[in-house]
Design an enzyme around this catalytic site. Structure first.
Site, mmCIF file in Angstrom:
data_model
loop_
_atom_site.group_PDB
_atom_site.id
_atom_site.type_symbol
_atom_site.label_atom_id
_atom_site.label_comp_id
_atom_site.label_asym_id
_atom_site.label_seq_id
_atom_site.Cartn_x
_atom_site.Cartn_y
_atom_site.Cartn_z
ATOM 1 N N ASP A 219 -8.637 13.079 -45.868
ATOM 2 C CA ASP A 219 -7.656 13.122 -44.780
ATOM 3 C C ASP A 219 -7.970 12.143 -43.654
ATOM 4 O O ASP A 219 -7.119 11.871 -42.802
ATOM 5 C CB ASP A 219 -7.593 14.536 -44.177
ATOM 6 N N VAL B 197 0.833 -1.199 0.000
ATOM 7 C CA VAL B 197 0.000 0.000 0.000
ATOM 8 C C VAL B 197 0.875 1.260 0.000
ATOM 9 O O VAL B 197 0.565 2.261 -0.644
ATOM 10 C CB VAL B 197 -0.973 -0.011 1.207
ATOM 11 N N ALA B 198 1.994 1.193 0.726
ATOM 12 C CA ALA B 198 2.898 2.345 0.773
ATOM 13 C C ALA B 198 3.555 2.595 -0.581
ATOM 14 O O ALA B 198 3.801 3.741 -0.972
ATOM 15 C CB ALA B 198 3.976 2.112 1.824
ATOM 16 N N ASP C 242 -2.212 19.202 -44.384
ATOM 17 C CA ASP C 242 -2.857 19.411 -45.667
ATOM 18 C C ASP C 242 -2.676 20.875 -46.053
ATOM 19 O O ASP C 242 -2.526 21.734 -45.178
ATOM 20 C CB ASP C 242 -4.342 19.059 -45.535
ATOM 21 N N ILE D 66 2.526 1.543 -3.783
ATOM 22 C CA ILE D 66 1.689 1.759 -4.964
ATOM 23 C C ILE D 66 1.046 3.148 -4.899
ATOM 24 O O ILE D 66 0.328 3.455 -3.949
ATOM 25 C CB ILE D 66 0.597 0.680 -5.077
ATOM 26 N N GLU E 65 -1.736 4.820 -5.464
ATOM 27 C CA GLU E 65 -3.115 4.454 -5.818
ATOM 28 C C GLU E 65 -3.832 5.521 -6.643
ATOM 29 O O GLU E 65 -4.641 5.212 -7.507
ATOM 30 C CB GLU E 65 -3.943 4.181 -4.549
ATOM 31 N N ASN F 215 -1.849 8.537 0.662
ATOM 32 C CA ASN F 215 -1.801 8.382 -0.792
ATOM 33 C C ASN F 215 -3.026 8.957 -1.499
ATOM 34 O O ASN F 215 -2.920 9.493 -2.604
ATOM 35 C CB ASN F 215 -1.661 6.894 -1.165
ATOM 36 N N ASP G 8 -8.842 18.612 -43.398
ATOM 37 C CA ASP G 8 -10.238 19.020 -43.279
ATOM 38 C C ASP G 8 -11.172 18.230 -44.189
ATOM 39 O O ASP G 8 -12.380 18.365 -44.084
ATOM 40 C CB ASP G 8 -10.379 20.513 -43.597
#
Length: 879
Positions: A620, A278-279, A325, A281, A283, A710, A616
């Site tokens: 394209d 947990v520390a 273009d 990752i 989250e 976290n 446009d």
């Protein structure tokens, strides 16, 4: 067959087993079964539930799910609920972002006219466009949308606007004769194509292809093949997630084994491992990246760049090639008279005046030998007619001639329409001097038919020297990419209505000529220069002629010395290996097809470049989808191009792309800084857990402590870092290498140093609590110190500069995030109900001072280091 245009009308009719009377009902039924409806196929769509479930395939998410299950098994349901809430929220956000509208094919289908006029069983009938089949005889009139590809059988001044397919701004005058040589789509003047617009005249064609076999159908197929692409940030985050997950698994397993070795209970050892997971990752990383990108999107929208796909925001930051273009993107998509030639001299449009009789007659010819109609308030963009004729009308109007008033005053008696053989359009008008033939057309043809020349109002015989000089001027204009139309007249005796049309266009008085072009947008040159300064290579890809494309490209800075321009036929002769060798020297591609555009984009991508493609038109769309960033025009762009693109320019301004690139670079920098903030804080937590594990000390944090840090106190500063405004030098740096991952050696070094500093100070507070003989107090002091230290650390991660250089007021969100985090921490420490939920003890004044000092010390050290580094940099710069 693909060579319909090379066949005669009779050969085509015989090949399609049809005739002038059209198909019989039996033939129609048989072909409907054989070819299917005249519509475009729609690909299958992934259901939302599958997209949602795929969000859980991430390795880090799986580790968190495992941690939640272990927390539940060890009697920590609150941790389980919080973890599942977080990963579910991330999955919902991911699903919402993935479910973008896929309307490209619907827009393509909408280009088909709902009704078509065909000949069947000898009778003209009107049918839905879906019922048209190959072999149908199709009738076309001005204003019609062509519903299928076809070979022209009859043309009466038939003009078709194919700009959405070919990129050419001018309508094409159609013919019936076969074309013996191989020709690109734009030069197949005896064919009409589905989705193009009839702008003038009328015609008859036999349908050769329908549905997915048409040119527009092939484009739809190319779009389906292009598929979705991962952005550089997605690739970096995927790599980062995999490596982080592997590292976490190894460390957690090591801690678990060490715990068992020290004689800990199995469940206690598991809890240590869960706490570490947990520390480690981050989250909230997924949510924070999404939020920062969304904020970047809002900023870009205020600057006229509408982002359809959040992931595209970051990709803009490492764009290294912009394939653009020409028509409507770099240019204004309207013809403009650049200069006139009268009396053998070049005259600028603003020099033409109605006070000179010769100038006035020239302007009258521009307005009278013309079937165009200007739009409301004279706006050419809203006008009806051929782009060349609208340009001449605008010239007349700008010089003080009101086209409608002149047409009413000098009534038209007769018209001899333009055709491809004569290359002239003539009208007979009732002028003050009597009936007069007025003509405009190709320079060489009018000179050949002229016997006299208007020389400053003096009409004299035209000489060989006059013709040679005029053709030299014509050739000079052509080399500059200008389109030249000549003007001539002939006073008539008697009633012109009785004259043979072929005899009227003789013995003309040559007057002058007008040279036109589709001019560049005024701001395009500066935008191209900014792109080159930012290390971005601009490349022009157009369906227009090579000379015209080179002229525009040279004017705006796309084509520079040592760079090449190639045509579609030259590109066709290159295999992929040869193209890969030459692509970095080619800046202009002319007369290209949709497949060519797609091939160019892929070739740049093989070089490892991040490619943006602007456009446009319908033509394209496949390249827009294949490119890393597809950029469509919001005003002039077709719905197809908008739906295929990742970004839409609301103002059709090329320079907006450069602003978007700057914003994209800033978004990536802010995301990187937010990741540095999250990981350095998490690293501090890992060091703390490892330290206590190795020394057999009590657990410094409960899992719920780390989740609080976290998800709440870390998220707010990380979001505030994501709102840091751009720094001035962003566009002076080269594009970021897309192959470079987020975790560079330098970033990893900074994370370890910063995390180590915070961990040392946190463990000092923890040791202080232990010295007072209370494990719960030690845990509370460690939790408080780590939380507050990470809140202070948010100021360090704003930039590589110190907060004194940046200023506190330049990003007030970081101050507000710090204040909100402190309030949340205070609530946990001092509100009785929350104290129980978060397992914290009461702290006295002395302990609070210790916590505050330990929390502030890492930031003080890091800011002092930045100030010294800035001083050293300025000192070196002064010498």
């Amino acid at each position: 067959m693909t060579d319909w245009y090379q066949r005669t009308e009779r050969e085509v009719l015989a090949r399609l087993d049809t005739a002038d009377r059209g198909l019989t009902e039996r033939q129609v039924q048989k072909r409907r079964k054989q070819y299917g409806p005249n519509a475009l196929k729609e690909p299958g769509k992934k259901p939302a539930w599958r997209v949602f479930l795929e969000q859980f395939k991430d390795l880090l998410v799986m580790i968190l799910i495992g941690a939640a299950v272990i927390s539940m098994a060890t009697g920590n349901p609150e941790s389980t609920v919080v973890i599942f809430a977080v990963i579910t929220l991330n999955a919902v956000l991911g699903t919402v972002q993935h479910e973008k509208a896929r309307k490209s094919l619907e827009s393509l289908r909408s280009l088909s006219s709902p009704l078509a006029v065909v000949m069947r069983d000898g009778a003209k009938i009107q049918i839905p466009s879906e019922e048209v089949v190959p072999g149908d005889i199709l009738y076309l009139d001005s204003g019609d949308l062509v519903v299928a590809d076809g070979r022209i059988l009859e043309s009466v001044a038939l003009q078709v606007d194919e700009s959405s397919l070919t990129g050419e701004s001018e309508a094409v005058l159609k013919q019936t004769a076969g074309i013996p040589r191989t020709a690109p789509l734009a030069d197949r003047r005896n064919m009409v194509y589905s989705g193009s617009l009839v702008t003038g005249g009328r015609g008859v064609a036999v349908v050769t292809e329908t549905g997915m076999e048409t040119e527009i159908g092939r484009i739809a197929g190319l779009m389906n093949e292009a598929g979705e692409k991962k952005t550089p940030l997605q690739i970096s985050l995927d790599q980062f997630g995999s490596r982080l997950a592997a590292g976490i698994m190894i460390i957690c397993l090591t801690v678990f084994v060490l715990g068992l070795y020290r004689g800990m209970e199995l469940l206690d050892s598991l809890m240590f491992s869960v706490a570490l997971a947990v520390a480690a990752i981050p989250e909230a990383l997924g949510s924070i990246v999404t939020i920062v990108q969304a904020m970047g999107t809002q900023k870009m929208a205020r600057e006229q760049a509408i982002i359809k796909d959040l992931k595209a925001v970051e990709s803009l930051g490492c764009v290294s090639v912009i394939c653009t273009d020409k028509t409507g993107t770099l240019t204004q998509n309207r013809m403009t008279v650049e200069q006139a030639v009268l009396n053998g001299k070049i005259v600028k449009p603003q020099q033409l005046t109605c006070e000179t009789e010769q100038h006035k007659l020239f302007l009258h010819i521009c307005a009278l030998v013309n079937n165009g109609v200007l739009g409301k308030d004279g706006e050419e963009t809203q006008g009806v007619g051929d782009a060349t004729e609208l340009a001449l009308l605008n010239l007349a109007q700008d010089c003080g001639i009101a086209p409608e008033q002149v047409r009413a005053r000098f009534a038209r008696i007769r018209e001899i329409p333009f055709d491809s053989e004569r290359k002239i359009m003539s009208t007979v008008n009732r002028m003050p001097e009597g009936q007069m033939l007025l003509a405009k057309g190709a320079m060489d043809v009018l000179l050949e038919r002229s016997t006299r020349i208007d020389d400053r109002g003096n009409i004299r015989p035209i000489t060989y020297e006059d013709k040679r000089m005029l053709m030299q001027l014509h050739d000079t204009c052509s080399r500059r990419g200008l389109r030249v139309l000549a003007a001539a007249y002939r006073p008539l005796k008697g009633d012109a209505a009785l004259w043979d049309g072929r005899k009227l266009e003789r013995e003309l008085v040559f007057l002058g000529m007008a040279a036109m072009m589709d001019p560049p947008r005024p701001e395009t040159g500066a935008a191209v220069a900014d792109a080159r300064r930012a290390g971005i290579r601009p490349v022009m890809i157009t369906g227009d002629h090579k000379v015209t494309a080179m002229t525009i490209a040279a004017q705006i800075g796309i084509l520079e010395s040592g760079e090449e321009a190639v045509s579609g036929s030259q590109l066709e002769s290159m295999d992929d290996r040869m193209l890969d060798e030459k692509i970095e020297t080619i800046s202009v591609y002319a007369r290209v097809s949709p497949e060519h555009k797609l091939r160019i984009v892929k070739a740049w991508q093989r070089k490892g470049k991040i490619v943006a493609m602007t456009g446009d038109g319908v033509n394209d769309a496949p390249a827009l989808k294949q490119a890393d960033i597809g950029v469509a025009m919001g005003v002039t762009g077709t719905e197809v191009s908008k739906d295929a693109a990742s970004m839409i320019l609301a103002d059709d301004n090329f320079s907006t792309i450069i602003k978007a690139v700057s914003n994209g670079r800033n978004v990536y920098r802010n995301i990187r800084n937010a990741i540095e903030f999250l990981l350095s804080g998490n690293m501090a937590g890992i060091f703390c857990v490892l330290y206590t594990t190795l020394l057999s000390l009590p657990l410094p944090f409960a899992p719920v402590h780390l989740l609080f840090i976290n998800l709440l106190t870390d998220s707010l500063p990380a979001i505030a870092i994501g709102m840091e405004p751009p720094e001035g030098e962003l566009l002076s740096r080269p594009p970021r290498d897309p192959k470079q991952g987020i975790l560079t050696p330098r970033l990893l070094r900074d994370i370890l140093i910063q995390g180590g500093l915070i961990a040392v100070c946190t463990m000092y507070a923890y040791r202080t609590g232990l010295a007072q003989g209370n494990d719960a107090l030690a845990s509370t002091m460690a939790f408080s110190s780590l939380t507050l230290a990470r809140l202070f650390h948010g100021f360090n991660c704003r930039s590589s500069h110190s907060v004194f250089y940046l200023g506190f007021t330049s990003n007030l969100y970081t101050v507000m995030a710090f204040e909100a985090g402190v309030l949340l921490l205070a609530a946990v420490l001092f509100v009785p109900g929350l104290q129980v939920l978060f397992s914290v003890s009461d702290l006295n004044i002395s302990q609070l001072i210790t916590v505050g000092t330990c929390a502030f010390l890492p930031t003080a050290v890091l800011q002092l280091w930045k100030v010294l580094r800035e001083f050293r940099r300025r000192f070196k710069a002064s010498f």
